[in-house]
Enzyme design. Structure first.
Site, PDB file in Angstrom:
ATOM      1  N   ASP A   1       0.871  -1.165   0.000  1.00  0.00           N
ATOM      2  CA  ASP A   1       0.000   0.000   0.000  1.00  0.00           C
ATOM      3  C   ASP A   1       0.912   1.220   0.000  1.00  0.00           C
ATOM      4  O   ASP A   1       1.891   1.275   0.757  1.00  0.00           O
ATOM      5  CB  ASP A   1      -0.961   0.027   1.191  1.00  0.00           C
ATOM      6  CG  ASP A   1      -2.139   0.957   0.882  1.00  0.00           C
ATOM      7  OD1 ASP A   1      -2.956   0.592   0.013  1.00  0.00           O
ATOM      8  OD2 ASP A   1      -2.206   2.040   1.472  1.00  0.00           O
TER       9      ASP A   1
ATOM     10  N   ARG B   1       9.379   2.113  -3.020  1.00  0.00           N
ATOM     11  CA  ARG B   1       9.070   0.681  -3.203  1.00  0.00           C
ATOM     12  C   ARG B   1      10.359  -0.139  -3.211  1.00  0.00           C
ATOM     13  O   ARG B   1      10.430  -1.224  -2.638  1.00  0.00           O
ATOM     14  CB  ARG B   1       8.289   0.501  -4.520  1.00  0.00           C
ATOM     15  CG  ARG B   1       7.728  -0.884  -4.731  1.00  0.00           C
ATOM     16  CD  ARG B   1       6.605  -0.896  -5.751  1.00  0.00           C
ATOM     17  NE  ARG B   1       5.452  -0.146  -5.271  1.00  0.00           N
ATOM     18  CZ  ARG B   1       5.145   1.098  -5.696  1.00  0.00           C
ATOM     19  NH1 ARG B   1       5.833   1.681  -6.644  1.00  0.00           N
ATOM     20  NH2 ARG B   1       4.118   1.724  -5.160  1.00  0.00           N
TER      21      ARG B   1
HETATM   22  P1  IMP Z   1      -2.782   1.772  -3.553  1.00  0.00           P
HETATM   23  O1  IMP Z   1      -1.501   1.421  -2.832  1.00  0.00           O
HETATM   24  O2  IMP Z   1      -3.229   0.689  -4.467  1.00  0.00           O
HETATM   25  O3  IMP Z   1      -3.843   2.285  -2.638  1.00  0.00           O
HETATM   26  O4  IMP Z   1      -2.475   2.966  -4.562  1.00  0.00           O
HETATM   27  C1  IMP Z   1      -1.312   3.669  -4.548  1.00  0.00           C
HETATM   28  C2  IMP Z   1      -1.451   4.930  -5.401  1.00  0.00           C
HETATM   29  O5  IMP Z   1      -0.421   5.832  -4.983  1.00  0.00           O
HETATM   30  C3  IMP Z   1      -1.201   4.670  -6.887  1.00  0.00           C
HETATM   31  O6  IMP Z   1      -2.395   4.465  -7.606  1.00  0.00           O
HETATM   32  C4  IMP Z   1      -0.505   5.959  -7.324  1.00  0.00           C
HETATM   33  O7  IMP Z   1      -1.458   6.936  -7.591  1.00  0.00           O
HETATM   34  C5  IMP Z   1       0.270   6.355  -6.079  1.00  0.00           C
HETATM   35  N1  IMP Z   1       1.633   5.768  -6.080  1.00  0.00           N
HETATM   36  C6  IMP Z   1       2.125   4.825  -5.234  1.00  0.00           C
HETATM   37  N2  IMP Z   1       3.387   4.510  -5.557  1.00  0.00           N
HETATM   38  C7  IMP Z   1       3.676   5.243  -6.650  1.00  0.00           C
HETATM   39  C8  IMP Z   1       4.842   5.315  -7.459  1.00  0.00           C
HETATM   40  O8  IMP Z   1       5.850   4.618  -7.299  1.00  0.00           O
HETATM   41  N3  IMP Z   1       4.772   6.213  -8.464  1.00  0.00           N
HETATM   42  C9  IMP Z   1       3.687   6.980  -8.711  1.00  0.00           C
HETATM   43  N4  IMP Z   1       2.567   6.922  -8.008  1.00  0.00           N
HETATM   44  C10 IMP Z   1       2.560   6.055  -6.970  1.00  0.00           C
END
Ligand code: IMP
Length: 205
Positions: free
Chosen positions: A71, A190
């Site tokens: 997440d 990440r």
């Molecule tokens: P979730 O973890 O699925 O709730 O969504 C994470 C959201 O954060 C993604 O859809 C992106 O909008 C943003 N995000 C997370 N990590 C990255 C990254 O490495 N690059 C760009 N956006 C990110």
């Protein structure tokens, strides 16, 4: 070759994981039948709460295997930490302003709108990633990575996903959308969280 299962529907995350895993001789695979499994409601207040919830849930569908769930999101100081855990659905919170853009384009457009009057020196923020590792519904460990940067006033670069084109990293002097997969693995939130997972898994052997 060791294989690690990831529970995600986000192709960008999958590519990042593959890039981070390659130097360790690890193959990244999407959890089998992921798309047909019941979805998890990501209603936690923190990245960790949501990562735990996803890993616990999806690991029940891969008996005996370690399953990772990530997440993650963007925290912008001038916005009080927003979009934070709402990063994936930031634009969807303002449905009257949604157009035919992809989620990523719409999210970036909202971020630029929110920061319109904020000068460059106050546009600091960070990407955060929490990875939870679980087996058979039990959390084994949680890993956090963070990358500091600033939000530009226009996109730069065409690699990556999400907010990458607006996120400038002073460490490498590029936006995350200008990085190769190897560079993203080195400099990103990440990549950092995944390296912590690798160290942990080596200790487990
Ligand atoms: P979730 O973890 O699925 O709730 O969504 C994470 C959201 O954060 C993604 O859809 C992106 O909008 C943003 N995000 C997370 N990590 C990255 C990254 O490495 N690059 C760009 N956006 C990110």
């Amino acid at each position: 070759m060791q294989r690690i299962l990831i529970a995600t529907s986000n192709q960008g995350k999958l590519r990042d994981f593959a890039g981070a895993a390659a130097p360790h001789g690890i193959e990244i695979a999407l959890l089998a039948n992921y798309a047909s499994l019941p979805e998890v409601k990501e209603d936690g207040d923190t990245f960790e709460a949501n990562a735990r919830k996803k890993a616990e849930h999806y690991s029940r569908h891969a008996a005996g295997e370690i399953v990772l769930a990530d997440d993650s999101g963007l925290e912008v100081n001038a916005l009080g930490g927003a979009p934070g855990v709402h990063s994936a659905r930031y634009a969807a919170e303002q449905p009257h302003l949604l157009s035919n853009n992809t989620d990523d384009q719409a999210n970036n457009a909202r971020l630029l709108r929110e920061l319109k009057k904020v000068p460059p020196e106050n546009r600091a923020g960070r990407f955060v990633c929490v990875i939870a590792a679980a087996r058979d519904g039990e959390i084994l460990a949680v890993f956090r990575g963070q990358a500091e940067g600033m939000i530009l006033d226009r996109p730069r670069g065409s690699n990556g996903f999400g907010y990458d084109p607006l996120f400038y990293s002073p460490r490498i002097k590029k936006t995350f959308a200008e990085l190769t997969p190897e560079e993203k693995a080195t400099y990103s939130h990440r990549g950092e969280a995944f390296r912590k997972f690798i160290s942990w898994s080596i200790d487990q052997r």
